[in-house]
Design a protein around this motif. Sequence first.
Motif, PDB file in Angstrom:
ATOM      1  N   ILE A 225       0.836  -1.207   0.000  1.00  0.00           N
ATOM      2  CA  ILE A 225       0.000   0.000   0.000  1.00  0.00           C
ATOM      3  C   ILE A 225       0.866   1.251   0.000  1.00  0.00           C
ATOM      4  O   ILE A 225       0.578   2.236  -0.699  1.00  0.00           O
ATOM      5  CB  ILE A 225      -0.944  -0.014   1.218  1.00  0.00           C
ATOM      6  N   THR A 226       1.957   1.216   0.764  1.00  0.00           N
ATOM      7  CA  THR A 226       2.860   2.367   0.813  1.00  0.00           C
ATOM      8  C   THR A 226       3.481   2.639  -0.552  1.00  0.00           C
ATOM      9  O   THR A 226       3.600   3.798  -0.985  1.00  0.00           O
ATOM     10  CB  THR A 226       3.967   2.126   1.855  1.00  0.00           C
ATOM     11  N   PHE A 227       3.867   1.577  -1.263  1.00  0.00           N
ATOM     12  CA  PHE A 227       4.409   1.739  -2.607  1.00  0.00           C
ATOM     13  C   PHE A 227       3.378   2.374  -3.532  1.00  0.00           C
ATOM     14  O   PHE A 227       3.679   3.312  -4.297  1.00  0.00           O
ATOM     15  CB  PHE A 227       4.852   0.388  -3.156  1.00  0.00           C
ATOM     16  N   ALA A 232       0.842   7.259  -6.197  1.00  0.00           N
ATOM     17  CA  ALA A 232      -0.305   8.173  -6.288  1.00  0.00           C
ATOM     18  C   ALA A 232       0.105   9.613  -6.060  1.00  0.00           C
ATOM     19  O   ALA A 232      -0.419  10.536  -6.702  1.00  0.00           O
ATOM     20  CB  ALA A 232      -1.360   7.757  -5.264  1.00  0.00           C
ATOM     21  N   PHE A 233       1.058   9.849  -5.164  1.00  0.00           N
ATOM     22  CA  PHE A 233       1.479  11.218  -4.874  1.00  0.00           C
ATOM     23  C   PHE A 233       2.372  11.788  -5.988  1.00  0.00           C
ATOM     24  O   PHE A 233       2.429  13.008  -6.181  1.00  0.00           O
ATOM     25  CB  PHE A 233       2.220  11.277  -3.543  1.00  0.00           C
ATOM     26  N   THR A 234       3.072  10.915  -6.705  1.00  0.00           N
ATOM     27  CA  THR A 234       3.948  11.406  -7.776  1.00  0.00           C
ATOM     28  C   THR A 234       3.205  11.631  -9.083  1.00  0.00           C
ATOM     29  O   THR A 234       3.708  12.332  -9.969  1.00  0.00           O
ATOM     30  CB  THR A 234       5.088  10.411  -8.018  1.00  0.00           C
ATOM     31  N   SER A 235       2.012  11.056  -9.222  1.00  0.00           N
ATOM     32  CA  SER A 235       1.237  11.206 -10.447  1.00  0.00           C
ATOM     33  C   SER A 235       0.298  12.406 -10.323  1.00  0.00           C
ATOM     34  O   SER A 235      -0.464  12.513  -9.353  1.00  0.00           O
ATOM     35  CB  SER A 235       0.434   9.935 -10.732  1.00  0.00           C
ATOM     36  N   THR A 236       0.359  13.273 -11.309  1.00  0.00           N
ATOM     37  CA  THR A 236      -0.515  14.467 -11.278  1.00  0.00           C
ATOM     38  C   THR A 236      -1.934  14.151 -11.710  1.00  0.00           C
ATOM     39  O   THR A 236      -2.846  14.938 -11.462  1.00  0.00           O
ATOM     40  CB  THR A 236       0.066  15.543 -12.198  1.00  0.00           C
ATOM     41  N   ARG A 237      -2.133  12.996 -12.383  1.00  0.00           N
ATOM     42  CA  ARG A 237      -3.470  12.638 -12.860  1.00  0.00           C
ATOM     43  C   ARG A 237      -4.211  11.703 -11.917  1.00  0.00           C
ATOM     44  O   ARG A 237      -5.352  11.334 -12.187  1.00  0.00           O
ATOM     45  CB  ARG A 237      -3.363  11.983 -14.239  1.00  0.00           C
ATOM     46  N   LEU A 244      -6.982   9.520  -0.967  1.00  0.00           N
ATOM     47  CA  LEU A 244      -7.525   9.468   0.396  1.00  0.00           C
ATOM     48  C   LEU A 244      -7.873   8.041   0.794  1.00  0.00           C
ATOM     49  O   LEU A 244      -7.678   7.641   1.950  1.00  0.00           O
ATOM     50  CB  LEU A 244      -8.768  10.357   0.489  1.00  0.00           C
ATOM     51  N   LEU A 245      -8.386   7.250  -0.167  1.00  0.00           N
ATOM     52  CA  LEU A 245      -8.714   5.856   0.119  1.00  0.00           C
ATOM     53  C   LEU A 245      -7.450   5.077   0.498  1.00  0.00           C
ATOM     54  O   LEU A 245      -7.456   4.273   1.441  1.00  0.00           O
ATOM     55  CB  LEU A 245      -9.382   5.224  -1.096  1.00  0.00           C
ATOM     56  N   LEU A 246      -6.348   5.324  -0.215  1.00  0.00           N
ATOM     57  CA  LEU A 246      -5.094   4.637   0.098  1.00  0.00           C
ATOM     58  C   LEU A 246      -4.506   5.108   1.427  1.00  0.00           C
ATOM     59  O   LEU A 246      -3.898   4.322   2.160  1.00  0.00           O
ATOM     60  CB  LEU A 246      -4.093   4.863  -1.034  1.00  0.00           C
ATOM     61  N   ILE A 247      -4.682   6.393   1.740  1.00  0.00           N
ATOM     62  CA  ILE A 247      -4.226   6.883   3.047  1.00  0.00           C
ATOM     63  C   ILE A 247      -4.989   6.188   4.162  1.00  0.00           C
ATOM     64  O   ILE A 247      -4.419   5.772   5.178  1.00  0.00           O
ATOM     65  CB  ILE A 247      -4.392   8.421   3.127  1.00  0.00           C
ATOM     66  N   TRP A 248      -6.299   6.032   3.975  1.00  0.00           N
ATOM     67  CA  TRP A 248      -7.098   5.326   4.975  1.00  0.00           C
ATOM     68  C   TRP A 248      -6.674   3.862   5.077  1.00  0.00           C
ATOM     69  O   TRP A 248      -6.602   3.301   6.172  1.00  0.00           O
ATOM     70  CB  TRP A 248      -8.580   5.419   4.646  1.00  0.00           C
ATOM     71  N   ALA A 249      -6.366   3.238   3.946  1.00  0.00           N
ATOM     72  CA  ALA A 249      -5.921   1.840   3.961  1.00  0.00           C
ATOM     73  C   ALA A 249      -4.598   1.717   4.712  1.00  0.00           C
ATOM     74  O   ALA A 249      -4.378   0.755   5.460  1.00  0.00           O
ATOM     75  CB  ALA A 249      -5.777   1.324   2.536  1.00  0.00           C
ATOM     76  N   THR A 250      -3.707   2.703   4.533  1.00  0.00           N
ATOM     77  CA  THR A 250      -2.440   2.685   5.270  1.00  0.00           C
ATOM     78  C   THR A 250      -2.676   2.787   6.767  1.00  0.00           C
ATOM     79  O   THR A 250      -2.098   2.028   7.563  1.00  0.00           O
ATOM     80  CB  THR A 250      -1.550   3.852   4.801  1.00  0.00           C
ATOM     81  N   LEU A 298      -6.268  -1.018  -7.482  1.00  0.00           N
ATOM     82  CA  LEU A 298      -5.294  -1.442  -8.490  1.00  0.00           C
ATOM     83  C   LEU A 298      -5.730  -1.113  -9.925  1.00  0.00           C
ATOM     84  O   LEU A 298      -4.901  -0.629 -10.724  1.00  0.00           O
ATOM     85  CB  LEU A 298      -5.022  -2.947  -8.361  1.00  0.00           C
ATOM     86  N   PRO A 299      -6.995  -1.373 -10.336  1.00  0.00           N
ATOM     87  CA  PRO A 299      -7.380  -0.988 -11.704  1.00  0.00           C
ATOM     88  C   PRO A 299      -7.265   0.513 -11.957  1.00  0.00           C
ATOM     89  O   PRO A 299      -6.926   0.927 -13.076  1.00  0.00           O
ATOM     90  CB  PRO A 299      -8.833  -1.460 -11.802  1.00  0.00           C
ATOM     91  N   VAL A 300      -7.531   1.331 -10.925  1.00  0.00           N
ATOM     92  CA  VAL A 300      -7.390   2.777 -11.075  1.00  0.00           C
ATOM     93  C   VAL A 300      -5.931   3.134 -11.323  1.00  0.00           C
ATOM     94  O   VAL A 300      -5.596   3.956 -12.190  1.00  0.00           O
ATOM     95  CB  VAL A 300      -7.933   3.494  -9.818  1.00  0.00           C
ATOM     96  N   THR A 301      -5.036   2.520 -10.561  1.00  0.00           N
ATOM     97  CA  THR A 301      -3.608   2.760 -10.754  1.00  0.00           C
ATOM     98  C   THR A 301      -3.157   2.315 -12.143  1.00  0.00           C
ATOM     99  O   THR A 301      -2.385   3.025 -12.826  1.00  0.00           O
ATOM    100  CB  THR A 301      -2.807   2.005  -9.684  1.00  0.00           C
TER     101      THR A 301
END
Length: 405
Positions: A225-227, A232-237, A244-250, A298-301
Amino acid sequence: MAAWSTRAACAADLPLLRSLLAESCETTVVPSSPLLADAIERDLVRVAESEGELVGCIAAEMPSPGHARLSVIAVRAGIRRQRVASQLLTEMVKELPRKANELPLISAVARTDELAVTRLLLACGFIGTRIMRTGATDRALHIHYQYKSRVEYIDPDARHLVHVSAQAQLAESLAPSDHAVTALVTLGGEPAFEIARFEQDDPAALQSGEAAAGIAFSGSILAAITFLLGFAFTSTRFPDDVRLLLIWATFSTVLSLIVYASASGELARIRSNSFGRIMKWGNVLSEYGGVLPFLISLPVTYAQASGDPWTTMVLAVVLSAAIAWYERSEFSIAHRFRRSLSEQALMLLTAASPTVGAALVVAQTTSWPWTIVLTVTLAARTWLYLFRRGAEADIAERRQWQVRE
């Protein structure tokens, strides 16, 4: 279809219960009226009725929150051998754990000459563990039976048969704590007990291994999840709602690690019997707060990284099907709890989330409604399993013992 039905007894049934017990049981085993009234008030009596007449009953008493003792089982002579007693006993075994804060030991005592009662207890998951020295003057021995609420293994090479009438040998066979009566058979035309030896597990070692596996699993998920969160933070799109969903998962996965560590501390101190409750928190938080949000994102990424709508949608549909299969399998956390229609609807929403989320990203439309629905769905399932369901081991229907091959 059976011509009788079962239900919990009420105070108005007390006179009829007394009449049924007087006709069907020996006077020495019939509970007194005050004891029966107290058992009815505590919802510890179930009855079977046919055409408005009581034809069977079972009563229990709970002297402590952790122990329930079956007092009497009675069925009228004209309706015996129709599985009335078996149905009543099965329902009582299922209901008793719901009346206590902890999983109670359910026990019964039967004489060796009470073959019908013995056969009933053994058929419903009880085993005879020891001889009870009651001080009675009759020649029959009294055997203590208890319901096996968890799976244990029998050594297939350590079983033997003892005639019911061989009381000295029976007492000797049940003297070791790991031996028990598991069946009633016919040997040479006479009834005989099958005595089996149960393999002794080390609960501390098993719990320690479970806690270590939980910590290792949550640690691996946290790394993944951290990876993904870094990407997500490096991608502008990358959509902000998915970030926020990944932050909550972390956060939820870190919390599950803390809970698993707490379970390890509980195991080390051995101060209370709350290991299972703590592990349930860790398991639920890890799955519905960490694993599922990670998989669903994952599909969003992939959509952001590849820009290919067709492969994105194929991946999303496959992932939805995989989650749906997992939710229905015996490996999921949900399989360990009782399911309702509302829960099945939440499972369907969870499985459909990867496909819906990927479709929104491919269509370049706002995904906030999808994220909100997904968050509410996973939060509802977390609340349901943590606060509205019992212990994980309280749900699955399993054999009480197995022969290790």
